[in-house]
Design a protein around this motif. Structure first.
Motif, PDB file in Angstrom:
ATOM      1  N   ARG A   1      12.175  38.616 -12.950  1.00 17.73           N
ATOM      2  CA  ARG A   1      10.644  38.011 -12.954  1.00 17.73           C
ATOM      3  C   ARG A   1      10.972  36.604 -12.663  1.00 17.73           C
ATOM      4  NH1 ARG A   1       9.419  38.822 -18.892  1.00 17.73           N
ATOM      5  NH2 ARG A   1       8.230  40.748 -18.565  1.00 17.73           N
ATOM      6  N   CYS A   2      10.173  35.894 -11.829  1.00 12.58           N
ATOM      7  CA  CYS A   2      10.303  34.625 -11.362  1.00 12.58           C
ATOM      8  C   CYS A   2       8.990  33.948 -11.561  1.00 12.58           C
ATOM      9  CB  CYS A   2      10.527  34.880  -9.915  1.00 12.58           C
ATOM     10  SG  CYS A   2      10.823  33.274  -8.940  1.00 12.58           S
ATOM     11  N   ILE A   3       9.318  32.416 -11.905  1.00  5.47           N
ATOM     12  CA  ILE A   3       8.350  31.518 -11.728  1.00  5.47           C
ATOM     13  C   ILE A   3       8.396  30.882 -10.587  1.00  5.47           C
ATOM     14  CG2 ILE A   3       9.210  29.853 -13.479  1.00  5.47           C
ATOM     15  CD1 ILE A   3       6.395  29.160 -14.220  1.00  5.47           C
ATOM     16  N   SER A   4       7.328  30.401  -9.971  1.00  4.93           N
ATOM     17  CA  SER A   4       7.760  29.712  -8.434  1.00  4.93           C
ATOM     18  C   SER A   4       6.342  29.056  -8.131  1.00  4.93           C
ATOM     19  CB  SER A   4       7.649  30.783  -7.437  1.00  4.93           C
ATOM     20  OG  SER A   4       7.601  30.154  -5.952  1.00  4.93           O
ATOM     21  N   SER A   5       7.043  27.660  -7.511  1.00  3.55           N
ATOM     22  CA  SER A   5       5.959  26.684  -7.050  1.00  3.55           C
ATOM     23  C   SER A   5       5.201  27.041  -5.893  1.00  3.55           C
ATOM     24  CB  SER A   5       6.650  25.238  -7.020  1.00  3.55           C
ATOM     25  OG  SER A   5       7.583  25.328  -6.189  1.00  3.55           O
ATOM     26  N   SER A   6       5.753  28.044  -5.343  1.00  3.11           N
ATOM     27  CA  SER A   6       4.955  28.421  -3.899  1.00  3.11           C
ATOM     28  C   SER A   6       3.633  29.094  -3.973  1.00  3.11           C
ATOM     29  CB  SER A   6       5.910  29.721  -3.234  1.00  3.11           C
ATOM     30  OG  SER A   6       6.190  30.777  -4.203  1.00  3.11           O
ATOM     31  N   ASN A   7       3.006  29.948  -3.254  1.00  2.94           N
ATOM     32  CA  ASN A   7       1.607  30.140  -3.033  1.00  2.94           C
ATOM     33  C   ASN A   7       1.185  31.456  -3.255  1.00  2.94           C
ATOM     34  OD1 ASN A   7       2.332  30.950  -0.525  1.00  2.94           O
ATOM     35  ND2 ASN A   7       2.178  28.786   0.497  1.00  2.94           N
ATOM     36  N   ARG A   8       1.967  32.567  -3.305  1.00  4.61           N
ATOM     37  CA  ARG A   8       1.685  33.996  -3.383  1.00  4.61           C
ATOM     38  C   ARG A   8       2.413  34.653  -4.290  1.00  4.61           C
ATOM     39  NH1 ARG A   8       0.528  34.781   2.747  1.00  4.61           N
ATOM     40  NH2 ARG A   8      -1.836  33.758   2.526  1.00  4.61           N
ATOM     41  N   ASN A   9       1.600  35.479  -5.002  1.00  3.57           N
ATOM     42  CA  ASN A   9       2.488  36.346  -6.078  1.00  3.57           C
ATOM     43  C   ASN A   9       2.298  37.680  -5.963  1.00  3.57           C
ATOM     44  OD1 ASN A   9      -0.177  36.310  -6.927  1.00  3.57           O
ATOM     45  ND2 ASN A   9       0.288  35.687  -9.002  1.00  3.57           N
ATOM     46  N   PHE A  10       1.860  38.155  -4.551  1.00  2.00           N
ATOM     47  CA  PHE A  10       1.651  39.510  -4.412  1.00  2.00           C
ATOM     48  C   PHE A  10       2.525  40.522  -4.743  1.00  2.00           C
ATOM     49  CE2 PHE A  10      -1.282  38.146  -0.599  1.00  2.00           C
ATOM     50  CZ  PHE A  10      -2.238  38.001  -1.374  1.00  2.00           C
ATOM     51  N   VAL A  11       2.484  41.707  -5.042  1.00  2.00           N
ATOM     52  CA  VAL A  11       3.443  42.692  -5.341  1.00  2.00           C
ATOM     53  C   VAL A  11       4.770  42.895  -4.055  1.00  2.00           C
ATOM     54  CG1 VAL A  11       2.172  44.598  -4.429  1.00  2.00           C
ATOM     55  CG2 VAL A  11       3.765  45.088  -6.175  1.00  2.00           C
ATOM     56  N   GLY A  12       5.838  42.734  -4.564  1.00  3.48           N
ATOM     57  CA  GLY A  12       6.756  42.837  -3.391  1.00  3.48           C
ATOM     58  C   GLY A  12       7.129  41.618  -2.689  1.00  3.48           C
ATOM     59  N   ARG A  13       6.433  40.593  -2.862  1.00  2.00           N
ATOM     60  CA  ARG A  13       6.549  39.441  -2.090  1.00  2.00           C
ATOM     61  C   ARG A  13       7.975  38.951  -1.938  1.00  2.00           C
ATOM     62  NH1 ARG A  13       3.755  36.124   1.521  1.00  2.00           N
ATOM     63  NH2 ARG A  13       4.225  33.878   1.446  1.00  2.00           N
ATOM     64  N   MET A  14       8.653  38.705  -3.094  1.00  2.00           N
ATOM     65  CA  MET A  14       9.842  37.927  -3.147  1.00  2.00           C
ATOM     66  C   MET A  14      11.022  39.089  -3.300  1.00  2.00           C
ATOM     67  SD  MET A  14       8.845  34.401  -5.588  1.00  2.00           S
ATOM     68  CE  MET A  14      10.259  33.478  -5.191  1.00  2.00           C
ATOM     69  N   GLY A  15      10.694  40.188  -3.069  1.00  2.00           N
ATOM     70  CA  GLY A  15      11.634  41.157  -3.103  1.00  2.00           C
ATOM     71  C   GLY A  15      11.324  42.560  -3.487  1.00  2.00           C
TER      72      GLY A  15
ATOM     73  N   LYS B   1       9.427  45.610  -5.248  1.00  2.00           N
ATOM     74  CA  LYS B   1       8.027  45.777  -5.638  1.00  2.00           C
ATOM     75  C   LYS B   1       7.836  45.755  -7.267  1.00  2.00           C
ATOM     76  CE  LYS B   1       8.101  50.856  -4.923  1.00  2.00           C
ATOM     77  NZ  LYS B   1       7.912  51.114  -6.435  1.00  2.00           N
ATOM     78  N   ASP B   2       9.080  46.070  -7.639  1.00  2.00           N
ATOM     79  CA  ASP B   2       9.008  46.056  -9.442  1.00  2.00           C
ATOM     80  C   ASP B   2       9.430  44.914  -9.904  1.00  2.00           C
ATOM     81  OD1 ASP B   2       8.104  49.073  -9.267  1.00  2.00           O
ATOM     82  OD2 ASP B   2      10.118  49.499  -8.491  1.00  2.00           O
ATOM     83  N   ALA B   3       9.384  43.769  -9.281  1.00  2.00           N
ATOM     84  CA  ALA B   3       9.610  42.367  -9.701  1.00  2.00           C
ATOM     85  C   ALA B   3       8.142  41.701 -10.027  1.00  2.00           C
ATOM     86  CB  ALA B   3      10.441  41.530  -8.795  1.00  2.00           C
ATOM     87  N   GLU B   4       8.228  40.717 -10.709  1.00  2.00           N
ATOM     88  CA  GLU B   4       6.942  39.928 -11.248  1.00  2.00           C
ATOM     89  C   GLU B   4       6.915  38.479 -10.632  1.00  2.00           C
ATOM     90  OE1 GLU B   4       5.181  42.324 -14.929  1.00  2.00           O
ATOM     91  OE2 GLU B   4       6.144  40.369 -15.148  1.00  2.00           O
ATOM     92  N   ILE B   5       6.027  37.925 -10.195  1.00  2.00           N
ATOM     93  CA  ILE B   5       6.078  36.441  -9.872  1.00  2.00           C
ATOM     94  C   ILE B   5       5.004  35.979 -10.547  1.00  2.00           C
ATOM     95  CG2 ILE B   5       5.716  34.752  -7.873  1.00  2.00           C
ATOM     96  CD1 ILE B   5       6.456  37.515  -5.829  1.00  2.00           C
ATOM     97  N   TYR B   6       5.342  34.769 -11.216  1.00  2.00           N
ATOM     98  CA  TYR B   6       4.303  33.894 -11.590  1.00  2.00           C
ATOM     99  C   TYR B   6       4.167  32.585 -10.825  1.00  2.00           C
ATOM    100  CZ  TYR B   6       4.289  36.964 -15.644  1.00  2.00           C
ATOM    101  OH  TYR B   6       4.349  37.975 -16.582  1.00  2.00           O
ATOM    102  N   LEU B   7       2.979  32.033 -10.466  1.00  2.00           N
ATOM    103  CA  LEU B   7       2.899  30.851  -9.903  1.00  2.00           C
ATOM    104  C   LEU B   7       2.405  29.656 -10.875  1.00  2.00           C
ATOM    105  CD1 LEU B   7       0.851  32.148  -6.784  1.00  2.00           C
ATOM    106  CD2 LEU B   7       3.485  31.827  -7.227  1.00  2.00           C
ATOM    107  N   GLY B   8       3.279  28.610 -10.627  1.00  2.00           N
ATOM    108  CA  GLY B   8       3.013  27.438 -11.372  1.00  2.00           C
ATOM    109  C   GLY B   8       3.222  26.136 -10.768  1.00  2.00           C
ATOM    110  N   SER B   9       3.024  25.050 -11.364  1.00  2.00           N
ATOM    111  CA  SER B   9       3.390  23.710 -10.879  1.00  2.00           C
ATOM    112  C   SER B   9       5.135  23.537 -10.967  1.00  2.00           C
ATOM    113  CB  SER B   9       2.597  22.495 -11.447  1.00  2.00           C
ATOM    114  OG  SER B   9       3.383  22.287 -12.713  1.00  2.00           O
ATOM    115  N   PRO B  10       5.506  22.600 -10.089  1.00  2.00           N
ATOM    116  CA  PRO B  10       7.012  22.352  -9.996  1.00  2.00           C
ATOM    117  C   PRO B  10       7.391  22.064 -11.555  1.00  2.00           C
ATOM    118  CG  PRO B  10       5.692  21.335  -8.047  1.00  2.00           C
ATOM    119  CD  PRO B  10       4.652  21.818  -8.972  1.00  2.00           C
ATOM    120  N   LEU B  11       6.416  21.183 -12.195  1.00  2.00           N
ATOM    121  CA  LEU B  11       6.631  20.841 -13.662  1.00  2.00           C
ATOM    122  C   LEU B  11       6.860  21.882 -14.388  1.00  2.00           C
ATOM    123  CD1 LEU B  11       4.691  17.577 -14.506  1.00  2.00           C
ATOM    124  CD2 LEU B  11       7.121  17.921 -14.461  1.00  2.00           C
ATOM    125  N   SER B  12       5.966  23.065 -14.308  1.00  2.00           N
ATOM    126  CA  SER B  12       6.076  24.244 -15.082  1.00  2.00           C
ATOM    127  C   SER B  12       7.219  25.124 -14.627  1.00  2.00           C
ATOM    128  CB  SER B  12       4.797  25.142 -15.032  1.00  2.00           C
ATOM    129  OG  SER B  12       3.691  24.382 -15.290  1.00  2.00           O
TER     130      SER B  12
END
Lengths: 421, 168
Positions: A373-387, A389-400
């Motif tokens: 699981r990753c939290i990212s300050s980037s712009n997309r959390n689609f399935v499989g985007r960062m590696g 397909k069984d990973a999870e992406i949460y998008l938040g602010s740089p502070l978050s």
């Protein structure tokens, strides 16, 4: 505002939503992943193998930078060689994600038509330009003729009023707007951001908002050109052509208007696997993370790095968490190095990477395994985007992102705020 | 290659929000489309590349093709033999990319009534999809005139070629 910009580019008096216009393109941007290699180089040979105007093309190798394997290295080499042999002097590599390079290079100017082979080209709308993403074949057509057809979009207005509370950033404005409008709510339309909150933001922060307009399906994300826009461009040697600056009239028609109260905004997070799956960070149940990514054309600018550094200063990230930092351009990298921001982030446990698109789009430098699981300050959390397909992406602010790196789980940055941020 | 006004064949059926990261996973974009095609749609249907050999009409729900501007998404579908894409509505860059490479992109509010494997006739001129399996017909978008010229010429490049060489 879109109507005026597109009418000017098409050489007609007036334009209305729904009109299809052939417009002259002011700037054509290609990247490595979807640029010359995808049929453009091959196709251009049929049309004289020359660009309509080499001075209006910019080529930026950013996705495969630095190349992680032979395939990627060959693509970058091809892109570099093609640019050189076709007289494109504005070729960049090891520079950063293309949209930031375009912004800092002064290639996006008020009132101009800027088209690029990447969907986040819409970031340039923060300069009052009509900037949008196109496919590779369409780019080939532009390189041959200097023109393309665009349908004048209807416009949705997102009005933000009030002052952002401490711990809440422009990225939260961006995500909150997407959460309300929906991931397809602005399909085929333009989104115009306005209000005193937007007027009060520096360019760095404005760019984090228009960058993500496409996550609502929008063709463009627009903001009006003002003193801050001019100042940003003047610092980079660009004088704004006032004849091209366009504003929406006081009686302009909008398809819809969304009104937001910035003072009531909390940090928000977009949960897997859609960008409009947005919740207040208070409402996220206990969510442990493996990786926190601070970077990209959305969330790797100087103000982002400084805010995160102020939060983690004198603290250590949670054991087992990977805190990856990729400044969004070389100038940002240098400035963040000079002022100690990078040292602070590294001291807390961060790993400083090259400016790159690689992490955000799962190409290299920070790929997720199944179950991670990753939290990212980037712009997309689609399935499989960062590696996986069984990973999870949460998008938040740089502070978050910084708060999560410290806590080892998604955490409200307001709980970590000290004086001075 | 001229586009056909009526595309006949079998449907492959997917749901809403099939984005371009799903159709063309970023990790494989460094490969030629012919090699990357094996991984198409992998996150939702790992068997897609094989199935695409038995069907030629890609049907999905809302917001087909959202996300990246990557033309490798429609190029992959085309490589695997897809001749038309049908959805309730499309994300705009994907829509343009389909048209530009000569794949008709058809909006149909009743796309949800189509099931995997249904025999279809997609009449892009009349604006109707006939579902032979279910004995139903659905209204769908007609291709606008300025775009049908593009598709008839085999996409944007074919169109530019015709403009350059003159229409015969």
């Amino acid at each position: 505002m879109s109507e005026k910009i597109l009418a000017r580019a098409a050489g007609v008096e007036n334009a209305s939503a729904g009109d299809i216009l052939w417009v002259d393109v002011d700037m054509a941007m290609m990247d490595d992943i979807l640029g010359p290699r995808i049929g453009i180089a091959e196709g251009l040979k049929e049309f004289g193998d020359r660009l309509w105007d080499e001075g209006k093309a910019v080529v930026i190798s950013d996705h495969y930078m630095p190349p992680a394997n032979i395939h990627q290295a060959e693509i970058v080499k091809f892109t570099r060689d093609w640019s050189k042999s076709h007289g494109v002097d504005n070729y960049f590599e090891f520079a950063g994600p293309c949209h930031q390079v375009m912004a800092e290079g002064g290639f996006v100017r008020p009132g101009e038509i800027v088209l690029g082979t990447d969907s986040h080209t819409c970031m340039g709308g923060a300069f009052g330009a009509f900037a949008t993403g196109v496919g590779s074949t369409e780019m080939l057509g532009i390189l041959v003729t200097g023109r393309t057809w665009l349908r004048v979009p209807e416009t949705i207005r997102a009005v933000w009023r009030g002052r952002l509370p401490s711990g809440v950033m422009a990225k939260d404005i961006s995500l909150k707007t997407i959460g309300e409008v929906g991931h397809a709510g602005a399909t085929y339309k333009a989104v115009e951001y306005s209000g005193d909150t937007i007027d009060g933001l520096p360019m760095d922060e404005r760019l984090a908002i228009t960058n993500m307009a496409v996550e609502m399906g929008a063709k463009a994300g627009l903001m009006r050109c003002d003193g801050r826009t001019r100042e940003y461009l003047e610092e980079r040697g660009i004088t704004v052509d006032e004849n091209r600056v366009s504003f929406s009239d006081a009686d302009a028609e909008f398809a819809e208007t969304y009104s937001f109260d910035a003072a009531a905004l909390t940090p928000v997070v977009a949960c897997p696997h859609e960008v409009d799956n947005v919740y207040s960070i208070d409402d996220i149940p206990e969510t442990a993370i493996d990786q926190a990514y601070l970077g990209s054309c959305t969330g790797g600018r100087l103000s982002d790095l400084r805010a995160a550094a102020a939060l983690v200063k004198g603290r250590k990230i949670a054991k087992g968490v990977r805190f990856l930092v990729s400044p969004a351009s070389v100038p940002i990298w240098k400035e963040a190095d000079l002022d100690g921001t990078l040292a602070t982030l590294a001291e807390a446990g961060g790993t400083i990477l090259a400016p790159t698109c690689g992490v955000c789009v799962g190409l290299h430098s920070g790929i997720l395994a199944a179950g991670e699981r990753c939290i990212s300050s980037s712009n997309r959390n689609f399935v499989g985007r960062m590696g996986s397909k069984d990973a999870e992406i949460y998008l938040g602010s740089p502070l978050s992102v910084a708060a999560a790196a410290l806590a080892g789980r998604i955490a409200d940055p307001r709980g970590f705020i000290r004086e001075g941020i | 290659m001229k586009a056909k006004a009526v595309i006949e064949g079998r449907a492959l059926k997917y749901g809403d929000n099939i984005n371009t990261d799903i159709i063309s996973p970023p990790q494989y974009m460094e490969l030629p489309v012919s090699d990357a095609a094996a991984y198409a749609m992998g996150a939702v249907d790992p068997g897609f590349a094989e199935k695409a050999g038995t069907a030629n009409i890609f049907v999905a729900g809302k917001n087909l093709g959202s996300g990246s501007s990557r033309e490798t998404a429609p190029l992959t579908l085309k490589y695997l033999g897809i001749e038309a894409v049908v959805a309730e509505f499309f994300a705009r860059i994907f829509y343009r990319n389909c048209i530009n490479i000569g794949i008709p992109a058809i909006e149909c509010a009743d796309a949800g009534r189509i099931s995997e494997g249904d025999e279809l006739e997609v009449d892009t001129a009349a604006g109707v999809i006939r579902n032979l399996a279910k004995k139903e017909s659905y209204a769908c978008s007609r291709i606008p005139a300025h775009i049908s010229a593009l598709i008839e010429d085999g996409g944007l490049i074919g169109h530019l070629r015709v403009e350059k060489e003159g229409r015969k």
